[in-house]
Design an enzyme around this catalytic site. Structure first.
Site, PDB file in Angstrom:
ATOM      1  N   GLN A  70     -54.760-127.424 -31.410  1.00  0.00           N
ATOM      2  CA  GLN A  70     -54.828-127.756 -32.833  1.00  0.00           C
ATOM      3  C   GLN A  70     -53.457-127.753 -33.483  1.00  0.00           C
ATOM      4  O   GLN A  70     -53.338-127.968 -34.688  1.00  0.00           O
ATOM      5  CB  GLN A  70     -55.745-126.758 -33.545  1.00  0.00           C
ATOM      6  CG  GLN A  70     -57.191-126.828 -33.091  1.00  0.00           C
ATOM      7  CD  GLN A  70     -58.057-125.733 -33.688  1.00  0.00           C
ATOM      8  OE1 GLN A  70     -57.660-125.032 -34.613  1.00  0.00           O
ATOM      9  NE2 GLN A  70     -59.253-125.570 -33.152  1.00  0.00           N
ATOM     10  N   HIS A 137     -56.299-122.668 -34.865  1.00  0.00           N
ATOM     11  CA  HIS A 137     -56.436-122.039 -36.191  1.00  0.00           C
ATOM     12  C   HIS A 137     -55.104-121.708 -36.860  1.00  0.00           C
ATOM     13  O   HIS A 137     -54.835-120.574 -37.237  1.00  0.00           O
ATOM     14  CB  HIS A 137     -57.287-120.765 -36.087  1.00  0.00           C
ATOM     15  CG  HIS A 137     -58.711-121.017 -35.736  1.00  0.00           C
ATOM     16  ND1 HIS A 137     -59.689-120.047 -35.879  1.00  0.00           N
ATOM     17  CD2 HIS A 137     -59.338-122.113 -35.233  1.00  0.00           C
ATOM     18  CE1 HIS A 137     -60.868-120.547 -35.474  1.00  0.00           C
ATOM     19  NE2 HIS A 137     -60.663-121.794 -35.084  1.00  0.00           N
ATOM     20  N   GLU A 229     -67.764-122.892 -44.629  1.00  0.00           N
ATOM     21  CA  GLU A 229     -67.841-122.370 -46.000  1.00  0.00           C
ATOM     22  C   GLU A 229     -66.992-123.190 -46.962  1.00  0.00           C
ATOM     23  O   GLU A 229     -65.964-123.747 -46.582  1.00  0.00           O
ATOM     24  CB  GLU A 229     -67.299-120.933 -46.062  1.00  0.00           C
ATOM     25  CG  GLU A 229     -68.000-119.928 -45.190  1.00  0.00           C
ATOM     26  CD  GLU A 229     -67.377-118.544 -45.277  1.00  0.00           C
ATOM     27  OE1 GLU A 229     -67.823-117.656 -44.543  1.00  0.00           O
ATOM     28  OE2 GLU A 229     -66.422-118.348 -46.094  1.00  0.00           O
ATOM     29  N   TYR A 239     -62.697-112.158 -48.347  1.00  0.00           N
ATOM     30  CA  TYR A 239     -63.801-113.071 -48.029  1.00  0.00           C
ATOM     31  C   TYR A 239     -64.546-112.684 -46.751  1.00  0.00           C
ATOM     32  O   TYR A 239     -65.471-113.371 -46.354  1.00  0.00           O
ATOM     33  CB  TYR A 239     -63.282-114.514 -48.021  1.00  0.00           C
ATOM     34  CG  TYR A 239     -62.966-114.962 -49.429  1.00  0.00           C
ATOM     35  CD1 TYR A 239     -63.863-115.720 -50.161  1.00  0.00           C
ATOM     36  CD2 TYR A 239     -61.799-114.538 -50.063  1.00  0.00           C
ATOM     37  CE1 TYR A 239     -63.607-116.069 -51.470  1.00  0.00           C
ATOM     38  CE2 TYR A 239     -61.538-114.879 -51.383  1.00  0.00           C
ATOM     39  CZ  TYR A 239     -62.445-115.647 -52.084  1.00  0.00           C
ATOM     40  OH  TYR A 239     -62.203-115.987 -53.392  1.00  0.00           O
ATOM     41  N   TYR A 250     -69.304-117.581 -30.816  1.00  0.00           N
ATOM     42  CA  TYR A 250     -69.637-118.645 -29.869  1.00  0.00           C
ATOM     43  C   TYR A 250     -70.437-118.140 -28.672  1.00  0.00           C
ATOM     44  O   TYR A 250     -71.175-118.898 -28.039  1.00  0.00           O
ATOM     45  CB  TYR A 250     -68.364-119.347 -29.394  1.00  0.00           C
ATOM     46  CG  TYR A 250     -67.716-120.188 -30.473  1.00  0.00           C
ATOM     47  CD1 TYR A 250     -68.414-121.235 -31.082  1.00  0.00           C
ATOM     48  CD2 TYR A 250     -66.419-119.936 -30.894  1.00  0.00           C
ATOM     49  CE1 TYR A 250     -67.839-121.997 -32.070  1.00  0.00           C
ATOM     50  CE2 TYR A 250     -65.819-120.701 -31.889  1.00  0.00           C
ATOM     51  CZ  TYR A 250     -66.532-121.725 -32.468  1.00  0.00           C
ATOM     52  OH  TYR A 250     -65.952-122.483 -33.457  1.00  0.00           O
TER      53      TYR A 250
END
Length: 357
Positions: A70, A137, A229, A239, A250
């Site tokens: 990513q 991430h 979300e 949060y 997972y």
């Protein structure tokens, strides 16, 4: 005002799509005041598109990026006073020692030449610390508020627990001055170091950030197996990740829901099955008056454009529009059109205008 006016009829489907250009693994885009478009490509290229002529050039001098998974070149955003100061803000994955990586944010100016140009005066103003192993991430979406503060999403790098540690940048939303210094009114400024940069904590993978017309800040984040979300951001709030989630790990391991731990800030809306959200804009243009104040989210796994109605501090999904391919980025153009970037190689740039039918 969240919903469309009763006097305004929404066409079904609401959009006519026009393909404008194609890019290699695009990640983000932003419009220049002259109408040209800057587009980042993950491998480390900053492209310049003249929409009127279709000519596509390159801005050279981009920092070296850690491409893979990513990671790679990320966001591109103009300073609110770009017209007078020329600052462009860029985010990217940066290699560290050994096999470590982390996000970084730099600002630079562009010396335009012909169909392209080069970056000048490059300054790295923020690093995601600590650098860690893995290629997932990063987050590194960036935005400016009305007060000129710089906001950076700093995702959890798939490390989970550091999202609850104020001395780690992972799993946080950061708020800085435009030069990378720390505002004295940040909620944890008194703790110094990384904590001083933090506005909120307990996030997983934040890939969308936008202000609404009332100045409220919204973000979305990818959940684990379920539980994507959208959140209204509140100063100093936690949060909950990875202590709570609307999804599961997972491997099937359960995670307590937000309702079980009310001390954590619960999402305004969540998705299970997931949409894999990427890109976020809260619409303010005139081309689609019936969508004023609605949020538009790109869906990667869902291959859709998702419309969310926002009413005060609440949000709900209103509609989904199939796009047939993963959507990486959503922007509002100068004329009020919606612009989408597909994900991956040979990705199309779409302009969405009202369907005349």
């Amino acid at each position: 005002m969240a919903g469309p006016s009763p006097a305004l009829r929404i066409p079904d489907p609401p959009f006519a799509r026009t393909e404008v250009a194609r890019f290699d693994e695009p990640w983000a885009m932003t419009f220049l005041p002259d109408g040209r478009l800057l587009v980042t490509e993950k491998r480390g290229r900053l492209r310049l598109l003249d929409i009127a002529s279709g000519r596509k050039g390159e801005i050279t001098g981009v920092p070296a990026v850690a491409y893979g998974g990513q990671g790679g070149f990320g966001d591109v955003v103009l300073h609110p006073q770009y017209a007078s100061n020329g600052w462009v803000y860029l985010s990217y994955a940066e290699a560290g020692s050994g096999d470590t990586r982390g996000a970084a944010v730099a600002r630079a100016k562009i010396a335009f030449s012909g169909d392209g140009g080069r970056l000048t005066d490059l300054q790295v103003i923020w690093w995601q610390v600590p650098k860690v192993t893995g290629q997932g991430h990063y987050g590194h979406r960036i935005a400016f508020g009305a007060d000129g503060k710089l906001w950076i999403t700093s995702s959890d790098r798939q490390k989970l627990d550091p999202a609850q540690d104020l001395q780690s940048a992972l799993g946080k939303l950061m708020r800085l001055n435009d030069d990378g210094s720390v505002p004295a009114d940040n909620p944890f400024a008194g703790q110094g170091d990384v904590a001083a940069q933090v506005w909120t904590l307990g996030h997983r993978n934040l890939l969308g950030i936008a202000f609404d017309a009332q100045g409220r800040l919204w973000t979305h984040e990818m959940g684990p197996a379920g539980g994507d979300e959208i959140n209204l951001i509140e100063r100093g709030s936690n949060y909950g990740w990875p202590r709570v989630s609307e999804g599961r790990h997972y491997d099937g391991t359960a995670i307590p829901g937000h309702a079980t731990r009310p001390q954590f800030n619960a999402p305004e809306a969540s998705w299970n099955p997931v949409i894999s959200p990427a890109g976020l804009v809260i619409y303010s243009g005139q081309m689609f008056p019936y969508f004023h104040s609605h949020a538009f989210i790109g869906g990667l796994s869902s291959q859709e454009l998702i419309r969310v109605e926002i009413a005060g501090d609440s949000a709900r999904e209103a509609a989904r529009y199939p796009m047939g391919r993963r959507i990486r980025e959503v922007e509002q153009g100068p004329d009020g059109a919606l612009w989408l970037l597909e994900d991956g190689s040979d990705a199309r740039l779409w302009k969405l205008t009202p369907n005349p039918g």
